[in-house]
Design a protein around this motif. Sequence first.
Motif, short mmCIF file in Angstrom:
data_model
loop_
_atom_site.label_atom_id
_atom_site.label_comp_id
_atom_site.label_asym_id
_atom_site.label_seq_id
_atom_site.Cartn_x
_atom_site.Cartn_y
_atom_site.Cartn_z
N VAL A 49 0.86 -1.18 0.00
CA VAL A 49 0.00 0.00 0.00
C VAL A 49 0.90 1.23 0.00
N ARG A 50 0.60 2.16 -0.91
CA ARG A 50 1.41 3.38 -1.01
C ARG A 50 0.57 4.61 -0.68
N PHE A 51 1.25 5.59 -0.13
CA PHE A 51 0.59 6.87 0.14
C PHE A 51 0.69 7.72 -1.14
N THR A 94 5.41 0.23 7.49
CA THR A 94 6.75 0.81 7.47
C THR A 94 6.93 1.76 8.66
N PHE A 95 8.19 2.08 8.89
CA PHE A 95 8.58 3.00 9.95
C PHE A 95 7.82 4.33 9.86
N LEU A 96 7.65 4.84 8.61
CA LEU A 96 7.01 6.15 8.43
C LEU A 96 5.59 6.14 8.98
N LEU A 97 4.86 5.07 8.65
CA LEU A 97 3.46 4.98 9.08
C LEU A 97 3.38 4.84 10.61
N ALA A 98 4.16 3.91 11.14
CA ALA A 98 4.10 3.65 12.59
C ALA A 98 4.51 4.89 13.38
N ASN A 99 5.55 5.55 12.90
CA ASN A 99 6.07 6.75 13.55
C ASN A 99 5.00 7.85 13.59
N ALA A 100 4.30 8.03 12.45
CA ALA A 100 3.27 9.08 12.37
C ALA A 100 2.09 8.74 13.29
N VAL A 101 1.62 7.51 13.21
CA VAL A 101 0.45 7.11 14.00
C VAL A 101 0.75 7.21 15.50
N ASP A 102 1.93 6.74 15.88
CA ASP A 102 2.27 6.75 17.31
C ASP A 102 2.42 8.17 17.84
N ASP A 103 3.01 9.04 17.04
CA ASP A 103 3.16 10.42 17.51
C ASP A 103 1.78 11.07 17.69
N ILE A 104 0.85 10.75 16.82
CA ILE A 104 -0.51 11.30 16.99
C ILE A 104 -1.15 10.72 18.25
N GLU A 156 19.84 14.66 12.57
CA GLU A 156 19.53 15.29 11.28
C GLU A 156 19.51 14.29 10.12
N ASP A 157 19.99 13.07 10.38
CA ASP A 157 19.88 12.05 9.33
C ASP A 157 18.42 11.70 9.04
N LEU A 158 17.51 12.13 9.91
CA LEU A 158 16.09 11.80 9.70
C LEU A 158 15.32 12.91 8.98
N ILE A 159 15.99 13.99 8.61
CA ILE A 159 15.29 15.12 7.99
C ILE A 159 14.48 14.69 6.77
N ASN A 160 15.05 13.79 5.95
CA ASN A 160 14.35 13.36 4.74
C ASN A 160 13.03 12.65 5.00
N THR A 161 12.87 12.13 6.20
CA THR A 161 11.62 11.42 6.50
C THR A 161 10.50 12.38 6.86
N VAL A 162 10.85 13.60 7.23
CA VAL A 162 9.84 14.50 7.78
C VAL A 162 8.69 14.82 6.82
N PRO A 163 8.98 15.19 5.55
CA PRO A 163 7.85 15.53 4.68
C PRO A 163 6.84 14.39 4.56
N LYS A 164 7.35 13.17 4.48
CA LYS A 164 6.44 12.02 4.34
C LYS A 164 5.61 11.84 5.61
N VAL A 165 6.28 11.96 6.76
CA VAL A 165 5.56 11.79 8.02
C VAL A 165 4.54 12.91 8.20
N LEU A 166 4.92 14.12 7.80
CA LEU A 166 3.98 15.24 7.91
C LEU A 166 2.74 15.01 7.04
N LEU A 167 2.97 14.55 5.81
CA LEU A 167 1.83 14.28 4.92
C LEU A 167 0.92 13.23 5.54
N LEU A 168 1.53 12.20 6.10
CA LEU A 168 0.74 11.14 6.73
C LEU A 168 -0.04 11.67 7.92
N MET A 169 0.63 12.43 8.76
CA MET A 169 -0.02 12.91 9.97
C MET A 169 -1.18 13.83 9.63
#
Length: 431
Positions: A102-104, A142-152, A163-176
Amino acid sequence: MSTRVRFAPSPTGFLHVGSARTALFNWIHARAVGGAFVLRIEDTDAERSRQELIDDILRTLEWLGIDWDEGPYRQSERRDRHAEAVEQLLAADVAYHDEGAVRFRVPDEGVTGWDDVVRGPIEFENSNLEDFVIRRSDGSVTFLLANAVDDIDMGITTAIRGEDLINTVPKVLLLMRALGAPGDLTYAHLPLLVDHQRKKLSKRRHEVAVEDYRAKGFVAEAVANYLGTLGWGPPDGVEVRPMSEIVERFRLEDVTKASAAFDLKKLTHFNADWIRMLPTDEFIARCEPWLAEAPWPAEHFDAARFATIAPLVQERVRTLAEVPNWVDWLFLADAPHDESSWEKAMVKGPDAGDILDDAHAAFADCTWDAETLGGVITDIGTKRELKTKFAQAPVRVACLGRSVGPPLFESLELLGREETLRRIEAARQRL
Ligand code: GLU
């Protein structure tokens, strides 16, 4: 809304100093603003959910004095909730099936960005982001989905991370946002840790596990204090200080963007300072595990004698690991033999044999206290036109075994006349 920060490590079998620094900054920030510090283990990989890997992290955090208000939550226990979120995104048509996964669906236009507390405004063009996988074909998320859901779900307001995680932020923001989060998180991305050559700290080239430093005789206060200065400094420039004072002065906005050098020499200075600052009783207690593995027969150890020399050792050692070598001469049957010290003092040093003879003669009937013994050695030096340190060296090596160690005359006072004379004779014969 009150601040809720989280440290969300993925267990890897040890706590990397960079991760520990992230944990600490989250913890300090939570304490500084009166918020909550949540610990969440991101163990969605089966490989990472082994209990001992998680215990390593908890043990190291505790050792560093980092306590948590909630958790540890385990991401692996929230699979149902993650699955539900995927269904929610599918139902809203912002996600779609694609070859079993499943893709976002990332919008084709526009930008996704945030105002990073450390790095300032950051924006990504949506057209540069691919439709990313949120659930794999094997059903795992995936990590992106779990990370977003858990933070909410955990009501997280602030994420401080590498800062190695900066690239993940836009995806997590879109998900959240798609999942209906009440607002974006506040993000603060910490600068990378590098070595003195500005190279990234790597497991292959460097000692990167916090546990390695513990095993080398670093005390927790020093390690935590030092990590707290990597990317942040107090306004008054005083770096070695109790954590409570760091918490009082810390402002997330003051964290620097520039990479921070992890400098073993500086950490060692912090450690020596912190060892000196311990109450002597506490220093003695911390030495215990190190003394238990020391090279003398256990029955020769004498706690009272150690307590007598301890303050002198405490003033001077840089790590707890050095302690046994600073006191072994007191508990071994003979002076320890250290080849390079022997070379330096007895073979290369001037007049070693004569100095030992003079010292033996004078020590035989002088008053047995540090001051008198010091005077005796100074006189021998003067008579032979040698600097005091050259007059001391053969006596030190004869009785204590090494060129480096606690102050000589206090040590000899403790060793006693009889044993001192015996060791000087033994060294004389060896020469
Ligand atoms: N689990 C991630 C990691 O260990 C960190 C996730 C986060 O801080 O958002 O790299």
